[in-house]
Design a protein around this motif. Sequence first.
Motif, PDB file in Angstrom:
ATOM      1  N   HIS A  17      10.127 -10.785  -2.767  1.00 50.76           N
ATOM      2  CA  HIS A  17       9.499 -11.567  -3.695  1.00 50.76           C
ATOM      3  C   HIS A  17       9.727 -12.070  -5.202  1.00 50.76           C
ATOM      4  CE1 HIS A  17       8.187  -7.728  -4.730  1.00 50.76           C
ATOM      5  NE2 HIS A  17       7.179  -7.581  -3.684  1.00 50.76           N
TER       6      HIS A  17
ATOM      7  N   SER B  63       7.694   2.414  -1.499  1.00 51.38           N
ATOM      8  CA  SER B  63       7.725   1.268  -1.963  1.00 51.38           C
ATOM      9  C   SER B  63       6.505   0.386  -0.755  1.00 51.38           C
ATOM     10  CB  SER B  63       8.773   0.458  -2.266  1.00 51.38           C
ATOM     11  OG  SER B  63       9.414   0.179  -0.949  1.00 51.38           O
ATOM     12  N   GLY B  64       6.693  -0.930  -0.662  1.00 54.47           N
ATOM     13  CA  GLY B  64       5.493  -1.539   0.206  1.00 54.47           C
ATOM     14  C   GLY B  64       6.386  -1.310   1.674  1.00 54.47           C
ATOM     15  N   ALA B  65       7.754  -1.886   1.858  1.00 58.78           N
ATOM     16  CA  ALA B  65       8.395  -1.726   3.103  1.00 58.78           C
ATOM     17  C   ALA B  65       8.975  -0.474   3.336  1.00 58.78           C
ATOM     18  CB  ALA B  65       9.259  -2.838   3.256  1.00 58.78           C
ATOM     19  N   ASN B  66       9.676   0.221   2.236  1.00 62.07           N
ATOM     20  CA  ASN B  66      10.258   1.563   2.365  1.00 62.07           C
ATOM     21  C   ASN B  66       9.617   2.822   2.299  1.00 62.07           C
ATOM     22  OD1 ASN B  66      13.170   0.295   2.602  1.00 62.07           O
ATOM     23  ND2 ASN B  66      12.260  -0.758   0.912  1.00 62.07           N
TER      24      ASN B  66
ATOM     25  N   GLY C  50       3.380   1.846   1.478  1.00 59.62           N
ATOM     26  CA  GLY C  50       2.851   0.934   0.556  1.00 59.62           C
ATOM     27  C   GLY C  50       2.073  -0.285   1.414  1.00 59.62           C
TER      28      GLY C  50
ATOM     29  N   ASP D 231      -1.774  -1.175   2.082  1.00 58.20           N
ATOM     30  CA  ASP D 231      -2.111  -2.780   2.130  1.00 58.20           C
ATOM     31  C   ASP D 231      -2.855  -3.169   3.639  1.00 58.20           C
ATOM     32  OD1 ASP D 231      -1.220  -2.832  -0.501  1.00 58.20           O
ATOM     33  OD2 ASP D 231       0.770  -3.483   0.203  1.00 58.20           O
TER      34      ASP D 231
ATOM     35  N   PRO E 274      -2.630  -6.176  -3.724  1.00 61.64           N
ATOM     36  CA  PRO E 274      -2.171  -5.030  -2.849  1.00 61.64           C
ATOM     37  C   PRO E 274      -3.365  -4.021  -3.071  1.00 61.64           C
ATOM     38  CG  PRO E 274      -1.002  -5.052  -5.225  1.00 61.64           C
ATOM     39  CD  PRO E 274      -1.850  -6.156  -5.106  1.00 61.64           C
TER      40      PRO E 274
ATOM     41  N   GLY F 201      -3.318  -0.728  -2.809  1.00 61.72           N
ATOM     42  CA  GLY F 201      -2.929   0.665  -3.219  1.00 61.72           C
ATOM     43  C   GLY F 201      -3.884   1.336  -4.476  1.00 61.72           C
ATOM     44  N   PRO F 202      -3.879   0.369  -5.668  1.00 61.95           N
ATOM     45  CA  PRO F 202      -4.616   0.680  -6.807  1.00 61.95           C
ATOM     46  C   PRO F 202      -5.926   0.953  -6.613  1.00 61.95           C
ATOM     47  CG  PRO F 202      -3.145  -0.911  -7.260  1.00 61.95           C
ATOM     48  CD  PRO F 202      -3.186  -0.816  -5.859  1.00 61.95           C
TER      49      PRO F 202
ATOM     50  N   GLU G  99      -6.807   4.086  -4.750  1.00 60.18           N
ATOM     51  CA  GLU G  99      -6.589   5.454  -5.676  1.00 60.18           C
ATOM     52  C   GLU G  99      -7.943   5.286  -6.430  1.00 60.18           C
ATOM     53  OE1 GLU G  99      -3.429   5.189  -8.496  1.00 60.18           O
ATOM     54  OE2 GLU G  99      -3.843   7.209  -9.068  1.00 60.18           O
TER      55      GLU G  99
ATOM     56  N   GLY H 163       6.634   1.455  -5.786  1.00 57.72           N
ATOM     57  CA  GLY H 163       5.476   1.013  -6.116  1.00 57.72           C
ATOM     58  C   GLY H 163       4.339   1.862  -6.094  1.00 57.72           C
TER      59      GLY H 163
ATOM     60  N   ASN I 249       0.753   5.935  -8.197  1.00 56.65           N
ATOM     61  CA  ASN I 249      -0.611   6.641  -7.823  1.00 56.65           C
ATOM     62  C   ASN I 249      -0.377   8.205  -8.538  1.00 56.65           C
ATOM     63  OD1 ASN I 249      -2.076   8.693  -6.031  1.00 56.65           O
ATOM     64  ND2 ASN I 249      -2.443   6.637  -5.212  1.00 56.65           N
TER      65      ASN I 249
ATOM     66  N   ASP J 220      10.838  -3.538  -7.750  1.00 52.44           N
ATOM     67  CA  ASP J 220      12.075  -4.420  -7.880  1.00 52.44           C
ATOM     68  C   ASP J 220      12.094  -5.082  -9.235  1.00 52.44           C
ATOM     69  OD1 ASP J 220      12.021  -4.086  -5.136  1.00 52.44           O
ATOM     70  OD2 ASP J 220      11.637  -6.049  -4.574  1.00 52.44           O
TER      71      ASP J 220
HETATM   72  P1  ATP Z   1       9.919  -3.593  -0.958  1.00 55.31           P
HETATM   73  O1  ATP Z   1      10.544  -3.200  -2.245  1.00 55.31           O
HETATM   74  O2  ATP Z   1       9.988  -2.223  -0.142  1.00 55.31           O
HETATM   75  O3  ATP Z   1      10.175  -4.529  -0.254  1.00 55.31           O
HETATM   76  P2  ATP Z   1       7.695  -3.991  -2.579  1.00 55.31           P
HETATM   77  O4  ATP Z   1       8.559  -4.608  -3.628  1.00 55.31           O
HETATM   78  O5  ATP Z   1       6.430  -4.908  -2.131  1.00 55.31           O
HETATM   79  O6  ATP Z   1       8.172  -3.669  -1.338  1.00 55.31           O
HETATM   80  P3  ATP Z   1       6.781  -2.215  -4.495  1.00 55.31           P
HETATM   81  O7  ATP Z   1       6.521  -3.530  -5.483  1.00 55.31           O
HETATM   82  O8  ATP Z   1       7.772  -1.155  -4.913  1.00 55.31           O
HETATM   83  O9  ATP Z   1       7.041  -2.604  -3.147  1.00 55.31           O
HETATM   84  O10 ATP Z   1       5.415  -1.512  -4.356  1.00 55.31           O
HETATM   85  C1  ATP Z   1       4.171  -2.226  -3.848  1.00 55.31           C
HETATM   86  C2  ATP Z   1       3.383  -1.406  -2.980  1.00 55.31           C
HETATM   87  O11 ATP Z   1       2.858  -0.295  -3.690  1.00 55.31           O
HETATM   88  C3  ATP Z   1       2.138  -1.934  -2.410  1.00 55.31           C
HETATM   89  O12 ATP Z   1       2.096  -1.888  -1.024  1.00 55.31           O
HETATM   90  C4  ATP Z   1       0.920  -1.455  -3.145  1.00 55.31           C
HETATM   91  O13 ATP Z   1      -0.151  -1.162  -2.427  1.00 55.31           O
HETATM   92  C5  ATP Z   1       1.384   0.169  -3.530  1.00 55.31           C
HETATM   93  N1  ATP Z   1       0.799   0.578  -4.725  1.00 55.31           N
HETATM   94  C6  ATP Z   1       0.758  -0.139  -5.931  1.00 55.31           C
HETATM   95  N2  ATP Z   1      -0.085   0.904  -6.848  1.00 55.31           N
HETATM   96  C7  ATP Z   1      -0.566   1.949  -6.036  1.00 55.31           C
HETATM   97  C8  ATP Z   1      -1.383   2.964  -6.290  1.00 55.31           C
HETATM   98  N3  ATP Z   1      -1.809   3.148  -7.553  1.00 55.31           N
HETATM   99  N4  ATP Z   1      -1.419   3.871  -5.214  1.00 55.31           N
HETATM  100  C9  ATP Z   1      -0.944   3.748  -3.920  1.00 55.31           C
HETATM  101  N5  ATP Z   1      -0.041   2.591  -3.783  1.00 55.31           N
HETATM  102  C10 ATP Z   1       0.210   1.561  -4.803  1.00 55.31           C
END
Ligand code: ATP
Length: 325
Positions: A11, A130-133, A156, A160, A171, A173-174, A177, A252, A256, A284
Amino acid sequence: MLCLGIESTAHTFGVAIMRDKTELSSASDTFTTKEGGMNPPVVARHHIELKEKLLGKALSDAKVNLEDIDLISFSKGPGLAPCLHVGKNFAAELAKKAKCPLIGVNHICAHLEIGRMITGTKDPVFVFVSGANTQIIAHEGGRYRVFGETLSIGLGNALDKFGRIAGLGFPAGPKIEQLAREGKLVELPYVVKGMDVDFAGIITKAELLLKKGAKVEDLCFSLQETCFAMLAEVTERAVAHCDKEEVILIGGVAANKRFCEMLDSMCRDRGCKFHPVPLKYCGDNPVMIAWQGMLEHNYNRREEDLGTVEINPRWRIDELNAEWY
Ligand code: ATP
């Protein structure tokens, strides 16, 4: 060395310029929709529309011209093919114009290496969530090895998914939390299989309990406690097995505070040190791509041939030789 890095795996499209270890500029834009989710060709169009503007901003913020650039680095994979193509084509075009070498780097590796550089750690266990990993990684025998990972979705995305079901927005996550601060523990499946974890069943159970009238705050609290404890357990075993003295948290979900607290407490008990990576470098970003490009270039990695440069959408971190480490 002046390096220009381009991130375009999913994204986020971004351009950053670094002079050796110093970040001169970083300009990114992240595709979003109200509904959530990503349609790769639509996201790629977003990147095409913004690439020139972001390049212009990165160059002017860094106060340099394209001709001054010594190296161009781009995300070669893993990621969404249409998005990777935009980054690769743009990088090749700019390398031709700047008459400089081009290097394609692994996006996950770049996450790890910027984490190591920013925290000043030497040889940590990497907790990448992260989201996917979701992967627990360490460097052993000249390679990054994945010691444990999710068998289904990344944490993540799992959070979500629960957020979507519970109407918490995206998203989630926040928000999870925040709500968890008011919650009490309800039992959820704790799924650690060897060194791997699985979040899919936990979310299904949480959904079931929500439909039966469980309090959303209790489910948020319990999701956090259960999933973070699973990852802390696997991380602890990786630390013990590899005899490492440092742990860093990237991705991401590193935002937390409760997760950081649990990993920190596990590390203190074991006499090792926990380092969260500043949020700016957790998700990213193009700075990590520039840094990774310089690391590999300085290690005499062969540059890409501009005529045949390719992407690698399924490139796993354990497939590459991390010789520069
Ligand atoms: P990837 O890089 O794996 O394709 P991404 O770029 O979407 O995924 P990131 O931007 O690294 O991933 O992280 C986004 C994720 O982090 C979301 O799923 C979001 O819900 C989660 N996230 C963000 N803040 C928090 C938080 N405070 N607590 C828990 N999760 C959180």
